[in-house]
Design an enzyme around this catalytic site. Structure first.
Site, PDB file in Angstrom:
ATOM      1  N   ILE A 158       0.757  -1.233  -0.068  1.00  0.00           N
ATOM      2  CA  ILE A 158      -0.038   0.131  -0.089  1.00  0.00           C
ATOM      3  C   ILE A 158       1.031   1.335   0.087  1.00  0.00           C
ATOM      4  CG2 ILE A 158      -1.697   1.375   1.132  1.00  0.00           C
ATOM      5  CD1 ILE A 158      -2.670  -1.373   2.410  1.00  0.00           C
ATOM      6  N   PRO A 159       1.368   1.645  -1.113  1.00  0.00           N
ATOM      7  CA  PRO A 159       2.341   2.603  -1.450  1.00  0.00           C
ATOM      8  C   PRO A 159       2.100   4.102  -0.897  1.00  0.00           C
ATOM      9  CG  PRO A 159       1.507   2.144  -3.472  1.00  0.00           C
ATOM     10  CD  PRO A 159       0.491   1.434  -2.252  1.00  0.00           C
ATOM     11  N   CYS A 160       1.926   4.126   0.389  1.00  0.00           N
ATOM     12  CA  CYS A 160       1.965   5.709   1.007  1.00  0.00           C
ATOM     13  C   CYS A 160       2.977   6.523   0.729  1.00  0.00           C
ATOM     14  CB  CYS A 160       1.331   5.593   2.396  1.00  0.00           C
ATOM     15  SG  CYS A 160       2.588   4.816   3.359  1.00  0.00           S
ATOM     16  N   HIS A 161       4.185   5.998   0.474  1.00  0.00           N
ATOM     17  CA  HIS A 161       5.331   6.669   0.137  1.00  0.00           C
ATOM     18  C   HIS A 161       5.194   7.539  -1.221  1.00  0.00           C
ATOM     19  CE1 HIS A 161       6.159   3.243  -2.132  1.00  0.00           C
ATOM     20  NE2 HIS A 161       6.934   3.668  -3.068  1.00  0.00           N
ATOM     21  N   ARG A 162       4.308   7.094  -1.988  1.00  0.00           N
ATOM     22  CA  ARG A 162       4.023   7.869  -3.329  1.00  0.00           C
ATOM     23  C   ARG A 162       3.185   9.110  -3.221  1.00  0.00           C
ATOM     24  NH1 ARG A 162       2.997   2.325  -6.266  1.00  0.00           N
ATOM     25  NH2 ARG A 162       4.830   1.546  -6.132  1.00  0.00           N
TER      26      ARG A 162
END
Length: 190
Positions: A158-162
């Site tokens: 779940i790519p919250c870093h993006r």
């Protein structure tokens, strides 16, 4: 990818106790993101990966896991989770394709909507919080969306870093701006 979603807001107390009592197995590996070496932890419930966490030490990520799943039996199992950890480390090294893992996503309905929207962000194509808000159905408070990103326990899958600040700034990241910058740089480069 098999996806098991647990709605924390609507479960009955008895059902919640039986889910929370499940055993959570985990493994920790070495992970270099940015200039500081660190650790990555992968945890799996009986239904799927329920956490991918970053930290400076094994103790730090293990404490984060225990705090995220109070009431669960937390057990180290390097052998069983070796394949999951290998996929994660390969993704960190060369993030070409989405991270394919069976997931056990636990959150409120709003968090799940935000996390579902995060999963639509292409590798190497970061969005701002305002752009992410347009992908989320229902209330679109930027503060609430940022909070849901901060509470995401399954980094990378779940790519919250993006998600970036409105000016394209790094903004916050649960596991540190340096790790976020390193992840974005690797994704943009591929």
């Amino acid at each position: 990818m098999n996806l098991i979603v647990t709605d924390l807001a609507s479960r009955e107390t008895a059902s919640f106790k039986s889910v929370a009592a499940h055993e959570i197995e985990f493994a920790v590996g070495d992970c270099a993101l940015g200039k500081v070496p660190g650790k990555v932890l992968v945890a799996r419930s009986p239904t799927g990966v329920c956490a991918i966490l970053f930290g400076s030490t094994a103790e730090e990520v293990e404490q984060d896991l225990a705090a995220s799943f109070p009431g669960s039996r937390i057990v180290s199992n390097d052998r069983r989770l070796r394949a999951d950890l290998t996929k994660i480390l390969q993704f960190i090294a060369v993030p070409r394709n989405p991270l394919e893992l069976d997931l056990d996503i636990r959150g409120t309905p709003f968090q799940r909507r935000v996390w579902d929207a995060l999963r639509t962000i292409a590798i190497g194509k970061p969005l701002t919080y305002a752009q992410l808000a347009r992908r989320v159905s229902g209330p679109k408070s930027l503060r609430a969306i940022a909070q849901a990103c901060a509470e995401n326990p399954i980094a990378l899958a779940i790519p919250c870093h993006r998600v970036m600040g409105s000016s394209g700034s790094m903004a916050g990241y649960r596991w540190g701006i340096e790790r976020k910058q390193a992840l974005i740089n690797k994704e943009v480069a591929t």
